[in-house]
Design a protein around this motif. Structure first.
Motif, PDB file in Angstrom:
ATOM      1  N   ILE A 261      -7.642  -6.605 -13.984  1.00 31.30           N
ATOM      2  CA  ILE A 261      -7.261  -8.009 -13.655  1.00 31.30           C
ATOM      3  C   ILE A 261      -5.646  -8.206 -13.271  1.00 31.30           C
ATOM      4  O   ILE A 261      -5.439  -8.837 -12.380  1.00 31.30           O
ATOM      5  CB  ILE A 261      -7.261  -8.929 -14.885  1.00 31.30           C
ATOM      6  CG1 ILE A 261      -8.769  -9.118 -15.277  1.00 31.30           C
ATOM      7  CG2 ILE A 261      -6.679 -10.440 -14.608  1.00 31.30           C
ATOM      8  CD1 ILE A 261      -9.537  -9.732 -16.580  1.00 31.30           C
ATOM      9  N   HIS A 262      -4.948  -7.194 -14.040  1.00 30.67           N
ATOM     10  CA  HIS A 262      -3.618  -7.233 -13.838  1.00 30.67           C
ATOM     11  C   HIS A 262      -3.435  -6.482 -12.142  1.00 30.67           C
ATOM     12  O   HIS A 262      -2.646  -7.070 -11.753  1.00 30.67           O
ATOM     13  CB  HIS A 262      -2.772  -6.382 -14.750  1.00 30.67           C
ATOM     14  CG  HIS A 262      -1.495  -6.012 -14.260  1.00 30.67           C
ATOM     15  ND1 HIS A 262      -1.024  -4.593 -14.567  1.00 30.67           N
ATOM     16  CD2 HIS A 262      -0.390  -6.789 -13.958  1.00 30.67           C
ATOM     17  CE1 HIS A 262       0.250  -4.771 -14.213  1.00 30.67           C
ATOM     18  NE2 HIS A 262       0.491  -6.021 -14.000  1.00 30.67           N
TER      19      HIS A 262
ATOM     20  N   MET B 187      -0.283  -6.557  -9.682  1.00 34.26           N
ATOM     21  CA  MET B 187       0.432  -5.066  -9.466  1.00 34.26           C
ATOM     22  C   MET B 187      -0.678  -4.026  -9.387  1.00 34.26           C
ATOM     23  O   MET B 187      -1.456  -3.766 -10.286  1.00 34.26           O
ATOM     24  CB  MET B 187       1.251  -4.829 -10.565  1.00 34.26           C
ATOM     25  CG  MET B 187       2.458  -4.023 -10.092  1.00 34.26           C
ATOM     26  SD  MET B 187       2.290  -2.399  -9.952  1.00 34.26           S
ATOM     27  CE  MET B 187       2.712  -1.695 -11.678  1.00 34.26           C
ATOM     28  N   SER B 188      -1.043  -3.441  -7.903  1.00 36.71           N
ATOM     29  CA  SER B 188      -2.020  -2.656  -8.083  1.00 36.71           C
ATOM     30  C   SER B 188      -1.750  -1.374  -8.514  1.00 36.71           C
ATOM     31  O   SER B 188      -2.905  -0.579  -8.777  1.00 36.71           O
ATOM     32  CB  SER B 188      -2.463  -2.409  -6.443  1.00 36.71           C
ATOM     33  OG  SER B 188      -1.290  -2.082  -5.760  1.00 36.71           O
ATOM     34  N   GLY B 189      -0.485  -0.884  -8.876  1.00 36.80           N
ATOM     35  CA  GLY B 189      -0.339   0.350  -9.469  1.00 36.80           C
ATOM     36  C   GLY B 189      -0.476   0.220 -10.900  1.00 36.80           C
ATOM     37  O   GLY B 189       0.126   1.131 -11.482  1.00 36.80           O
ATOM     38  N   ASP B 190      -1.284  -0.613 -11.606  1.00 42.38           N
ATOM     39  CA  ASP B 190      -1.345  -0.701 -12.874  1.00 42.38           C
ATOM     40  C   ASP B 190      -1.772   0.511 -13.460  1.00 42.38           C
ATOM     41  O   ASP B 190      -2.491   1.308 -13.089  1.00 42.38           O
ATOM     42  CB  ASP B 190      -2.421  -1.882 -13.190  1.00 42.38           C
ATOM     43  CG  ASP B 190      -2.877  -1.816 -14.623  1.00 42.38           C
ATOM     44  OD1 ASP B 190      -2.156  -2.646 -15.359  1.00 42.38           O
ATOM     45  OD2 ASP B 190      -3.767  -1.103 -15.034  1.00 42.38           O
TER      46      ASP B 190
ATOM     47  N   LYS C 270       2.571   1.000   0.714  1.00 41.68           N
ATOM     48  CA  LYS C 270       1.440   0.148   1.439  1.00 41.68           C
ATOM     49  C   LYS C 270       0.393  -0.226   0.549  1.00 41.68           C
ATOM     50  O   LYS C 270      -0.261  -1.202   0.946  1.00 41.68           O
ATOM     51  CB  LYS C 270       1.163   0.778   2.677  1.00 41.68           C
ATOM     52  CG  LYS C 270       2.055   0.817   3.880  1.00 41.68           C
ATOM     53  CD  LYS C 270       2.394  -0.636   4.494  1.00 41.68           C
ATOM     54  CE  LYS C 270       3.276  -0.351   5.721  1.00 41.68           C
ATOM     55  NZ  LYS C 270       3.508  -1.587   6.177  1.00 41.68           N
ATOM     56  N   ALA C 271       0.010   0.654  -0.370  1.00 40.81           N
ATOM     57  CA  ALA C 271      -1.133   0.458  -1.249  1.00 40.81           C
ATOM     58  C   ALA C 271      -1.013  -0.796  -2.150  1.00 40.81           C
ATOM     59  O   ALA C 271      -1.851  -1.265  -2.814  1.00 40.81           O
ATOM     60  CB  ALA C 271      -1.457   1.671  -1.935  1.00 40.81           C
ATOM     61  N   TYR C 272       0.226  -1.265  -2.411  1.00 41.68           N
ATOM     62  CA  TYR C 272       0.410  -2.241  -3.278  1.00 41.68           C
ATOM     63  C   TYR C 272       0.617  -3.480  -2.481  1.00 41.68           C
ATOM     64  O   TYR C 272       0.994  -4.565  -3.181  1.00 41.68           O
ATOM     65  CB  TYR C 272       2.104  -2.067  -3.724  1.00 41.68           C
ATOM     66  CG  TYR C 272       2.124  -0.878  -4.687  1.00 41.68           C
ATOM     67  CD1 TYR C 272       1.972  -1.099  -6.174  1.00 41.68           C
ATOM     68  CD2 TYR C 272       1.921   0.735  -4.056  1.00 41.68           C
ATOM     69  CE1 TYR C 272       2.084   0.094  -6.723  1.00 41.68           C
ATOM     70  CE2 TYR C 272       2.088   1.576  -4.939  1.00 41.68           C
ATOM     71  CZ  TYR C 272       2.050   1.326  -6.573  1.00 41.68           C
ATOM     72  OH  TYR C 272       2.150   2.634  -7.349  1.00 41.68           O
ATOM     73  N   ALA C 273       0.604  -3.494  -1.098  1.00 44.62           N
ATOM     74  CA  ALA C 273       0.683  -4.900  -0.360  1.00 44.62           C
ATOM     75  C   ALA C 273       1.668  -5.755  -0.604  1.00 44.62           C
ATOM     76  O   ALA C 273       1.482  -6.918  -0.686  1.00 44.62           O
ATOM     77  CB  ALA C 273      -0.577  -5.473  -0.459  1.00 44.62           C
ATOM     78  N   PRO C 274       3.177  -5.320  -0.707  1.00 47.65           N
ATOM     79  CA  PRO C 274       4.103  -6.174  -0.982  1.00 47.65           C
ATOM     80  C   PRO C 274       4.487  -6.889   0.160  1.00 47.65           C
ATOM     81  O   PRO C 274       5.273  -7.933  -0.014  1.00 47.65           O
ATOM     82  CB  PRO C 274       5.200  -5.038  -1.556  1.00 47.65           C
ATOM     83  CG  PRO C 274       4.824  -3.843  -0.896  1.00 47.65           C
ATOM     84  CD  PRO C 274       3.423  -3.797  -0.826  1.00 47.65           C
ATOM     85  N   ASP C 275       4.161  -6.369   1.387  1.00 48.39           N
ATOM     86  CA  ASP C 275       4.666  -6.862   2.722  1.00 48.39           C
ATOM     87  C   ASP C 275       3.456  -7.703   3.123  1.00 48.39           C
ATOM     88  O   ASP C 275       3.633  -8.430   4.150  1.00 48.39           O
ATOM     89  CB  ASP C 275       4.752  -5.904   3.578  1.00 48.39           C
ATOM     90  CG  ASP C 275       3.896  -4.871   3.777  1.00 48.39           C
ATOM     91  OD1 ASP C 275       2.908  -4.920   2.863  1.00 48.39           O
ATOM     92  OD2 ASP C 275       3.886  -4.119   4.669  1.00 48.39           O
TER      93      ASP C 275
ATOM     94  N   THR D 278      -6.422  -5.902  -1.127  1.00 42.48           N
ATOM     95  CA  THR D 278      -5.812  -4.789  -1.108  1.00 42.48           C
ATOM     96  C   THR D 278      -5.320  -4.187  -2.467  1.00 42.48           C
ATOM     97  O   THR D 278      -5.409  -2.809  -2.794  1.00 42.48           O
ATOM     98  CB  THR D 278      -4.513  -4.680  -0.193  1.00 42.48           C
ATOM     99  OG1 THR D 278      -4.751  -5.098   1.128  1.00 42.48           O
ATOM    100  CG2 THR D 278      -3.941  -3.469  -0.058  1.00 42.48           C
ATOM    101  N   ARG D 279      -4.987  -4.887  -3.134  1.00 41.79           N
ATOM    102  CA  ARG D 279      -4.572  -4.570  -4.692  1.00 41.79           C
ATOM    103  C   ARG D 279      -5.778  -4.282  -5.478  1.00 41.79           C
ATOM    104  O   ARG D 279      -5.800  -3.143  -6.261  1.00 41.79           O
ATOM    105  CB  ARG D 279      -3.779  -5.716  -5.570  1.00 41.79           C
ATOM    106  CG  ARG D 279      -2.432  -5.801  -4.984  1.00 41.79           C
ATOM    107  CD  ARG D 279      -1.418  -6.614  -5.959  1.00 41.79           C
ATOM    108  NE  ARG D 279      -2.020  -7.921  -6.103  1.00 41.79           N
ATOM    109  CZ  ARG D 279      -1.797  -9.066  -5.395  1.00 41.79           C
ATOM    110  NH1 ARG D 279      -0.957  -9.114  -4.512  1.00 41.79           N
ATOM    111  NH2 ARG D 279      -2.197 -10.232  -5.782  1.00 41.79           N
TER     112      ARG D 279
END
Length: 418
Positions: A124-125, A130-133, A198-203, A213-214
């Protein structure tokens, strides 16, 4: 009091305030500062990246100094610390239950339920913020390692720790050694791989697209990277945490000062020396091929292996400080130490709060501030966010209240009668 759960009777609830030791909580509080600082790099989504795809290479001399420090002290060094403390906390919970008379199988079932809920919370987080959870990642590791080792003896733990060391050398250092023997060390790795941030999709400006993506990254980290970590021997910090908890090393650091001193000195020295070539290469002092600096290159492998030693060294250093603090009782700084330890007591809540304060402010789908910051200003922002959680945790400590995430997880673990 006996708490009846669907798994079986538990002879007690969770940890009580008087049972907590300073060293583990203080280490968790400091660890969260390290995590929030090491996570700053992927929020700098307009920065020019180096061959590693992680730390930026642009900015002022002060930015380069921050990047150098991050690579030396934090990157690939804080998560081993987290793994050790996670394993330590698991064994503490198990031992408290069994000491109160709970059957070992019922205590292990309680920890399995905790692991499953951590996996759910982590996903969920990852999807929302934040995909790097790492919550779900360590939830998977704790589920597997709890099943396999919680009830095993010292000899079994020792054997599997050494097997893990061998696996780590084989999987992580093996390709580097092979490339060195073949004279191809500089070509090991891929500097043209997609940048890791890029795997975090901040852009990504659309929150829904970024969430997709996350989620994809979160699923990979949780259900692919975690099993691969087990295969590669990355579980050894967990098992070392198990062993240390059985010996009460962090609760009674005064009895283990020699071990802690050696671990602190050797671990931190090895960790920093192992990261030094990558840090020097990043700022241009050491000239090496770009592939060598990449995420799959030789310098990253060296940082990865020695990062485990640094993580243990950090734990030992905090334990020694906690022993000095509790025995000498200095007149000054009590509030600061109590406040940082308060963060450690509420580490899950504070970890989630970091993402809640970071993502909407920094990501392109939010206010987009990450596009306008450099390594130095981002580090200052991260430190400020950590200070906000310190203030919040200290306020809860003074009020005698748990963190909200801890209260929810406790309810999910023990039921309404906890």
């Amino acid at each position: 009091m006996t708490i009846a759960t669907e798994e079986g009777p538990l002879r007690r609830g969770g940890v009580r305030p008087g049972e907590r030791a300073l060293a583990p909580d203080l280490a968790r509080g400091i660890m969260l500062l390290g995590i929030v600082l090491s996570n700053t790099a992927f929020h700098l989504w307009t920065a020019r990246r180096g061959p590693s795809g992680w730390q930026p290479v642009d900015g002022s001399w002060l930015d380069h100094a921050v990047q150098f420090t991050m690579i030396m002290v934090l990157d690939l060094r804080i998560y081993p610390l987290f793994a050790f403390l996670f394993g330590y906390g698991m064994m503490q919970l198990y031992l408290r239950q069994t000491a109160a008379g709970t059957d070992g199988r019922d205590a292990a079932k309680l920890l399995r339920r905790r692991s499953l809920w951590l996996i759910a919370i982590g996903l969920i987080h990852a999807t929302l913020l934040m995909s790097g959870d790492i919550i779900g990642f360590y939830g998977v590791l704790s589920l597997v390692l709890g099943l396999a080792f919680l009830r095993r003896g010292e000899r079994a733990l020792t054997w599997w720790i050494w097997i893990g060391v061998a696996l780590m050398v084989l999987v992580t250092a093996g390709p580097v050694i092979a490339a060195l023997l073949q004279g191809e060390l500089g070509t090991l790795g891929d500097a043209d791989a997609d940048a890791g941030f890029k795997a975090y999709a901040p852009d990504e400006e659309n929150w829904l697209t970024a969430a997709g993506t996350r989620l994809e990254t979160g699923l990979f980290v949780t259900f692919a990277a975690a099993p691969l970590t087990l295969v590669g021997g990355g579980y050894i910090l967990f098992l070392l945490g198990f062993r240390a908890a059985r010996r009460r090393i962090l609760e009674e650091p005064g009895r283990h000062r020699t071990l802690l001193r050696r671990t602190a000195v050797i671990g931190i020295a090895a960790g920093w020396l192992g990261a030094l070539p990558a840090a020097l290469a990043h700022i241009g002092v050491l000239r090496v091929p770009d592939d060598m600096q990449s995420e799959s290159g030789a310098l990253t492998a060296l940082r990865d292996i020695t990062g485990n030693a640094a993580g243990l060294g950090y734990v030992a250093a905090v334990a020694l400080f906690a022993h000095w603090w509790t025995t000498r009782k200095p007149r000054r700084g009590t509030t600061a130490v109590t406040a940082v330890a308060s963060v450690g007591k509420r580490s899950l809540s504070c970890y989630l709060a970091h993402s809640l304060l970071f993502a909407p402010v920094l990501a392109a789908w939010g206010l987009g501030l990450g596009a306008h910051l450099g390594s130095t200003t981002m580090a200052l922002f991260a430190f400020t966010v950590w200070l906000v959680t310190v203030a919040g945790a200290y306020a809860l400590e003074r009020a005698g209240r748990r963190g909200p995430a801890e209260a929810v997880l406790r309810r999910l673990m023990y039921g309404s009668r906890a």
